[in-house]
Each structure stands twice: as structure tokens, then as C-alpha cells.
Design an enzyme around this catalytic site. Structure first.
Site, short mmCIF file in Angstrom:
data_model
loop_
_atom_site.label_atom_id
_atom_site.label_comp_id
_atom_site.label_asym_id
_atom_site.label_seq_id
_atom_site.Cartn_x
_atom_site.Cartn_y
_atom_site.Cartn_z
N ARG A 157 0.85 -1.77 -0.07
CA ARG A 157 -0.31 0.09 -0.18
C ARG A 157 0.60 0.86 -0.16
O ARG A 157 2.10 1.16 0.36
CB ARG A 157 -0.76 0.08 1.21
CG ARG A 157 -1.84 -1.18 1.10
CD ARG A 157 -2.71 -0.86 2.73
NE ARG A 157 -3.75 -2.37 2.95
CZ ARG A 157 -3.23 -3.25 3.79
NH1 ARG A 157 -2.23 -3.31 4.20
NH2 ARG A 157 -4.06 -4.46 3.88
N LYS A 181 -2.14 -2.59 7.95
CA LYS A 181 -3.10 -2.39 9.01
C LYS A 181 -3.45 -2.66 10.40
O LYS A 181 -3.30 -3.98 10.01
CB LYS A 181 -4.65 -2.11 7.88
CG LYS A 181 -4.46 -1.36 6.62
CD LYS A 181 -6.10 -2.08 5.72
CE LYS A 181 -6.00 -0.53 4.62
NZ LYS A 181 -7.35 -0.79 3.94
N HIS A 248 -1.92 2.52 -6.13
CA HIS A 248 -3.19 1.57 -5.69
C HIS A 248 -3.10 0.68 -6.84
O HIS A 248 -3.40 -0.69 -6.71
CB HIS A 248 -4.56 1.49 -5.37
CG HIS A 248 -4.87 0.69 -3.73
ND1 HIS A 248 -3.87 0.76 -2.72
CD2 HIS A 248 -6.07 -0.06 -4.05
CE1 HIS A 248 -4.76 0.37 -2.22
NE2 HIS A 248 -5.64 -0.67 -2.19
N ARG A 251 -0.71 -2.03 -6.70
CA ARG A 251 -0.33 -3.12 -5.75
C ARG A 251 -1.31 -3.98 -6.50
O ARG A 251 -1.56 -5.81 -6.36
CB ARG A 251 -1.03 -2.46 -5.05
CG ARG A 251 -1.47 -3.67 -3.71
CD ARG A 251 -2.17 -2.69 -1.96
NE ARG A 251 -2.88 -3.16 -1.47
CZ ARG A 251 -2.54 -3.99 -0.24
NH1 ARG A 251 -0.81 -4.61 -0.08
NH2 ARG A 251 -3.35 -4.74 0.49
N HIS A 274 -4.40 -9.12 3.71
CA HIS A 274 -5.36 -9.05 3.87
C HIS A 274 -6.03 -9.99 4.54
O HIS A 274 -5.45 -10.98 5.12
CB HIS A 274 -6.19 -9.96 2.61
CG HIS A 274 -6.40 -8.93 1.54
ND1 HIS A 274 -6.95 -9.11 0.28
CD2 HIS A 274 -6.02 -7.33 1.60
CE1 HIS A 274 -6.19 -7.78 -0.59
NE2 HIS A 274 -6.52 -7.24 0.06
N TYR A 283 -9.31 -11.13 -6.76
CA TYR A 283 -8.87 -10.63 -8.33
C TYR A 283 -8.49 -12.68 -8.98
O TYR A 283 -8.48 -12.33 -9.94
CB TYR A 283 -7.27 -10.26 -7.45
CG TYR A 283 -6.80 -9.58 -6.61
CD1 TYR A 283 -6.33 -8.22 -7.28
CD2 TYR A 283 -6.98 -9.69 -5.70
CE1 TYR A 283 -6.35 -7.06 -7.07
CE2 TYR A 283 -6.28 -8.29 -4.79
CZ TYR A 283 -6.71 -6.99 -5.43
OH TYR A 283 -5.46 -5.72 -5.16
#
Length: 307
Positions: A157, A181, A248, A251, A274, A283
Site C-alpha cells: 500500500r 493495517k 494502488h 498493488r 488481507h 482478483y
């Protein structure tokens, strides 16, 4: 917090909102950007509540909450953004309920609107090659190449790229410790092209007077900002004859290209950081589109021909 000093907020619940934001930061460990989003959403909800003459928790009803959502729609707020607003408010009222400030949440029966399933924009491998097909002419371009190579190589990110420090690399630069995150750390590989670009940048970086441990710094020696990376990548793409590119997209391209060649969704989930596999599964839809294109191009009976 700014929330306490915001004009127009009722004294009845602005302290509870502030306590909730502190809880998200100190107990839940959410990122600063996520907390700012919650804060903005709750400020909007507080302003709406005050305009509706709601001045204590007992006055919050499902009707008031539904009216707020309707007001957001009237302001042409997107469905995706409204989903986040509702999530922010739901989280706050669940927190209030657990702390016995209310008996039940007025958002308990309220559902979020469905948003369109937009697929992320990705670059083709040829586009990535074109983006990076240049020889840096100065310190800034040497840094920019290193940034693009690292984001694409490791699926970072933009906020993660900003926060990389010089001592975050392991195994002679083959791996990078990334703080993602929710303050979760993961280890990601760094490709040889990225390693080479980073080595060249570190040599150039020595010419800039800085005591910052940041890998990527601006020309004044401070840690580069998210906004600067976004602008530099956009400028680089235009310079290379491509449409505007954002971090992004790099990414997304990292994940898509890996899935096309490996099919290993679980590993891609780990590399992207994730928490849920369902987030990564978008994806698979991109990979399916890729397969359809190959089919239509290759199968003799895939497309109609003019008689």
C-alpha cells in the site's frame, strides 16, 4: 481530539465519541487514517442529530438513523461511502451499548446499501515495463524508480511504502518487514529489480542531509508523504506515455500478475496483508476476465465471424 473542539457538536455525546475513537486507537489498534475516517463520519452524524434536535442517547431511534442515511443519498454520497458511514455509526453504538450508555443500538436493524462491484484497474506486464523503461536523470527520478519497483515487487500500500525504514530489510535485502493495517506486521519478498533500484537510491540518498531513518525521503530530507508519491507516480506515467497511474494500481497489478501465473490465492492474501480471503477473491474475477480474453483470442469458435 478535534472532535471535542468542533463547533455545533452537542455536549451530551461528543465526549463518548471521543472515548470511542481513543478505544479504536489504543485498544483496537486501528490505523490513524482509519480513525480519521471514523471521526469524520461521526462528526457528520452528530451534526445531523443536533439539527434533528436529538440531545441524548434515549432519543436516537431507527427512524432518525434512516433519515441520516437518506440525507447522505440526497447529497449524492456514493453507496460505498455510505456503507462506511453506517459502519462507523454502528461501531460507535455497539461500543455505547457495551458500556451501558444505551440499552440497544438504533442501527441494529439497518442494512447497508449494496455498492457496484467495481473491479480494480490494473496494468498489464507490458504497461509496467513501459512505466519503468527509463534511465533516471537525477536524485528524484532515482527515488521514484525505487518506489515504483518496490510497490510493484512487494504489493505494498502507498502508506506502507511511506513508512518503510532503512532497517526494515532482512536477509540481505531479500525480504521486507511491513507494518500494515491494524498494526499487523508481515514479511514480503523483494525482487531483484527492486533491490537494484533501492541500492542505487540509497547511494543517492546519502547526498541529502537527513537524520530520518525513512527509506524514501523528499529533497529536504524529511519522510516523503503519501500525496507526493501519488503525484510522482502520476507524473512518471504521463512522462512514459501512459494514462495516469496511482500506487494502488501497482498493488492491484502485483496481485493480478501473481494470480495469473501461480493461481495461489492464499499466498497472495498473505503477501497483501488481507485479514480475510474474501477481500483477496476480487482478483479471481480479474483472473477470470484474463482467461476469457485468452479464450476469445485463441479458440476457433469463441467469436462470431462475419458471413
Amino acid at each position: 481530539r478535534d472532535l471535542v473542539r468542533s463547533r455545533g457538536l452537542g455536549d451530551v455525546y461528543k465526549r463518548q465519541i471521543t472515548d470511542y475513537l481513543d478505544f479504536l486507537e489504543n485498544i483496537k489498534g486501528l490505523s490513524a487514517n482509519t480513525i480519521k475516517s471514523y471521526q469524520r463520519d461521526l462528526i457528520k452524524f452528530s451534526h445531523f442529530s443536533e439539527a434533528a434536535n436529538v440531545d441524548n442517547f434515549d432519543m436516537f431511534t431507527e427512524e432518525i438513523c434512516s433519515s441520516w442515511i437518506a440525507d447522505l443519498f440526497q447529497q449524492n454520497v456514493s453507496a460505498r461511502s455510505i456503507q462506511r458511514h453506517i459502519s462507523s455509526a454502528k461501531g460507535f453504538f455497539e461500543y455505547a451499548q457495551k458500556n451501558t450508555l444505551i440499552n440497544g443500538s438504533p442501527f441494529e436493524l439497518i442494512s447497508s446499501p449494496k455498492s457496484p462491484n467495481y473491479l480494480p484497474n490494473v496494468l498489464s506486464p507490458e504497461d509496467v515495463e513501459q512505466l519503468l523503461n527509463f534511465k533516471p536523470k537525477n536524485i528524484q527520478e532515482t527515488r521514484d524508480m525505487a518506489i515504483v519497483e518496490l510497490i510493484y515487487s512487494s504489493g505494498l500500500r502507498v502508506s506502507e511504502a511511506v513508512n518503510v525504514d532503512l532497517n526494515d530489510f532482512e536477509e540481505s535485502g531479500n525480504f521486507l518487514r511491513v507494518l500494515g493495517k491494524g498494526s499487523k506486521t508481515r514479511l514480503v519478498p523483494v525482487g531483484r529489480f527492486a533491490q537494484s533500484a533501492i541500492d542505487k537510491w540509497i547511494e543517492e540518498r546519502k547526498k541529502i542531509s537527513t537524520i530520518d531513518e525513512a527509506l524514501f525521503v523528499n529533497l529536504r530530507g524529511g519522510r516523503i508523504s503519501t500525496r507526493s508519491i501519488q503525484e510522482r507516480i502520476k507524473t512518471l506515467a504521463l512522462m512514459q506515455g501512459l494514462p495516469p497511474v496511482n500506487p494502488h494500481m501497482l498493488r492491484h497489478s502485483f496481485a493480478t500478475h501473481l494470480l495469473e501465473s501461480s493461481g495461489d490465492l492464499r499466498s497472495i492474501q498473505e503477501l497483501l496483508g488481507h485479514s480475510s480471503l474474501s477481500t483477496t477473491q476480487i482478483y479471481t474475477r480479474l483472473d477470470y476476465q484474463h482467461l476469457i480474453k485468452i479464450y476469445e483470442k485463441s479458440h476457433p469458435r469463441a467469436t462470431k465471424t462475419n458471413a
